[in-house]
Scaffold this motif. Structure first.
Motif, short mmCIF file in Angstrom:
data_model
loop_
_atom_site.label_atom_id
_atom_site.label_comp_id
_atom_site.label_asym_id
_atom_site.label_seq_id
_atom_site.Cartn_x
_atom_site.Cartn_y
_atom_site.Cartn_z
N MET A 1 27.24 -31.23 71.67
CA MET A 1 25.89 -30.85 72.05
C MET A 1 25.23 -32.05 72.73
N THR A 2 24.71 -31.82 73.91
CA THR A 2 24.04 -32.87 74.66
C THR A 2 22.57 -32.52 74.80
N ILE A 3 21.73 -33.46 74.48
CA ILE A 3 20.29 -33.26 74.62
C ILE A 3 19.81 -34.14 75.77
N THR A 4 19.16 -33.52 76.73
CA THR A 4 18.62 -34.28 77.85
C THR A 4 17.14 -33.97 77.99
N LEU A 5 16.38 -34.96 78.36
CA LEU A 5 14.96 -34.78 78.63
C LEU A 5 14.69 -35.15 80.08
N ASP A 6 13.92 -34.32 80.74
CA ASP A 6 13.56 -34.60 82.13
C ASP A 6 12.64 -35.80 82.21
N ARG A 7 12.55 -36.36 83.38
CA ARG A 7 11.71 -37.52 83.63
C ARG A 7 10.24 -37.23 83.26
N ALA A 8 9.78 -36.02 83.50
CA ALA A 8 8.39 -35.68 83.19
C ALA A 8 8.11 -35.84 81.70
N TYR A 9 9.05 -35.46 80.85
CA TYR A 9 8.86 -35.58 79.40
C TYR A 9 8.83 -37.05 78.98
N TRP A 10 9.69 -37.88 79.58
CA TRP A 10 9.68 -39.30 79.27
C TRP A 10 8.37 -39.96 79.70
#
Length: 104
Positions: A1-10
């Protein structure tokens, strides 16, 4: 399972950490803490909704924006009491731009 967050969330998360300093810049030491909390809540809400707007996904979701606003407020509160206040940054910010009027 890979969790990624977009730049907007960071960026939204980073802004949430800085929000208490922004509140300190526009308030004074004598400003009622409730006023500061409401101002932080409003700015956190705006951060959450704008972060969801900046998210490049398919469409805007009010539920996600509300969750982001709550996360932003929680992060800002923790940053204030855990980072900015103990290091003196909050107090320095309150002494910077707006000063209290002297009585008399």
């Amino acid at each position: 399972m890979t969790i990624t967050l977009d730049r907007a969330y960071w960026l939204g998360l980073l802004l949430s950490v800085v929000l208490p300093v922004l509140v300190g810049l526009v308030t004074t030491r004598v400003t009622h803490p409730g006023v500061k909390a409401v101002l932080l809540l409003v700015l956190s809400g705006a951060t959450g909704f704008l972060t969801e707007m900046a998210h490049p996904g398919p469409g805007w979701d009010a539920g996600t924006a509300a969750v982001l606003a709550l996360v932003s407020f929680g992060t800002a509160t923790l940053a204030h009491f855990g980072l900015w206040k103990p290091t003196g940054v909050s107090g320095a910010a309150q002494d910077r731009l707006i000063t209290a009027r002297r009585a008399g």
